[in-house]
Design an enzyme around this catalytic site. Structure first.
Site, PDB file in Angstrom:
ATOM      1  N   ASP A 183      -0.078   5.195   0.904  1.00 42.19           N
ATOM      2  CA  ASP A 183      -0.285   6.121   2.014  1.00 42.19           C
ATOM      3  C   ASP A 183      -0.444   5.365   3.328  1.00 42.19           C
ATOM      4  O   ASP A 183      -1.280   4.473   3.449  1.00 42.19           O
ATOM      5  CB  ASP A 183      -1.537   6.961   1.768  1.00 42.19           C
ATOM      6  CG  ASP A 183      -1.424   7.795   0.499  1.00 42.19           C
ATOM      7  OD1 ASP A 183      -0.527   8.656   0.444  1.00 42.19           O
ATOM      8  OD2 ASP A 183      -2.221   7.576  -0.430  1.00 42.19           O
ATOM      9  N   ASP A 209       0.862  -1.163   0.000  1.00 38.06           N
ATOM     10  CA  ASP A 209       0.000   0.000   0.000  1.00 38.06           C
ATOM     11  C   ASP A 209       0.914   1.232   0.000  1.00 38.06           C
ATOM     12  O   ASP A 209       2.108   1.128   0.312  1.00 38.06           O
ATOM     13  CB  ASP A 209      -0.887  -0.052   1.249  1.00 38.06           C
ATOM     14  CG  ASP A 209      -1.749   1.173   1.403  1.00 38.06           C
ATOM     15  OD1 ASP A 209      -2.397   1.577   0.422  1.00 38.06           O
ATOM     16  OD2 ASP A 209      -1.772   1.735   2.517  1.00 38.06           O
ATOM     17  N   ASP A 242      -1.647  -0.889   5.934  1.00 39.55           N
ATOM     18  CA  ASP A 242      -1.969  -0.396   7.277  1.00 39.55           C
ATOM     19  C   ASP A 242      -3.467  -0.341   7.554  1.00 39.55           C
ATOM     20  O   ASP A 242      -3.877   0.150   8.602  1.00 39.55           O
ATOM     21  CB  ASP A 242      -1.379   1.008   7.474  1.00 39.55           C
ATOM     22  CG  ASP A 242      -2.055   2.055   6.596  1.00 39.55           C
ATOM     23  OD1 ASP A 242      -2.170   1.819   5.372  1.00 39.55           O
ATOM     24  OD2 ASP A 242      -2.482   3.104   7.110  1.00 39.55           O
TER      25      ASP A 242
END
Length: 237
Positions: free
Chosen positions: A27, A25, A183
């Site tokens: 950001d 991922d 995240d």
């Protein structure tokens, strides 16, 4: 809060090799983009004669996307008004791109360790592809990132597994030989559905009520710096 690296079936990792490929991922995982987002939010608030907002309410929403960030920026907006401001948010963000944020501490060492081990790495993000692509030269990753798939690249996005499956196809490595790092719970759901092992990036953006243990990732890691060691990675097939 690190959990021991484990194989996708929950067994302890039986070897100490890096995965063949790692997909990330963007950001909240590779990039701390919250400072760019805060600059956008406060510019929009200033235009409406509102005082600046602090970082924390926005930071927790970064991985949830522009609508969630607008909800934090303008909490009194109804959903239709919020959605109407998405184009303005994205236009302003394009101007702030990479001006304030930076890779998380330890990310460059982690990527270098993967590359030294012959591991291919790429990015699968729900950020629009044109914005993610513009970040690559700003970060010096344009020749290092083997595949980049954004939230608008395909017909579905995370938590749907399509982006991860297509990313694996494009780099020519089976999903079962890849690890996905993210995240957000959507990242872990997508990885599981794609047949990939997963790493929960505990250093990223989360809401207060999020429980990353409940996401059932294959490894929970506190810092990118831990991932310079092969035995921190979950086992693939």
């Amino acid at each position: 809060m690190s959990a021991p690296a484990a194989a996708p079936n929950g067994a302890e990792r039986p070897h100490t090799a890096f995965p063949k490929a790692v997909l990330f991922d963007l950001d909240g995982t590779l990039l701390d983009s919250a400072p760019d987002m805060l600059a956008v939010a406060n510019a929009m608030r200033a235009d409406r004669q509102l005082p600046p907002m602090p970082m924390q309410p926005l930071r927790a929403q970064v991985s949830k996307g522009s609508r969630a960030m607008l909800g934090a920026t303008f909490p009194d907006l109804d959903p239709a008004e919020r959605d109407a401001r998405v184009p303005e948010f994205l236009e302003r963000y394009e101007r702030e791109l990479g001006r304030h944020g930076a890779p998380f501490e330890g990310v460059e060492a982690m990527l270098s360790a993967l590359e030294a081990a012959g591991c291919v790495w790429g990015i699968v993000t729900n950020k629009p592809e044109y914005l993610a692509s513009k970040l690559m030269p700003l970060l010096g990753w344009q020749t290092r990132c083997a595949v980049l798939i954004g939230g608008d690249t395909l017909s579905a996005r995370k938590p749907d597994p399509l982006q991860l499956i297509v990313a694996a196809e494009r780099i020519g490595i089976a999903p079962q030989d890849c690890v996905y790092v993210g995240d957000d719970e959507r990242d872990i759901i997508a990885a599981r559905a794609a047949g990939m092992a997963s790493v929960v990036a505990l250093w990223g953006y989360r809401l207060d009520h999020d429980d990353p243990l409940a996401w059932q990732g294959d490894a929970l890691i506190d810092s990118p710096a831990q991932l310079v060691e092969a035995d921190a990675w979950p086992a693939t097939r």
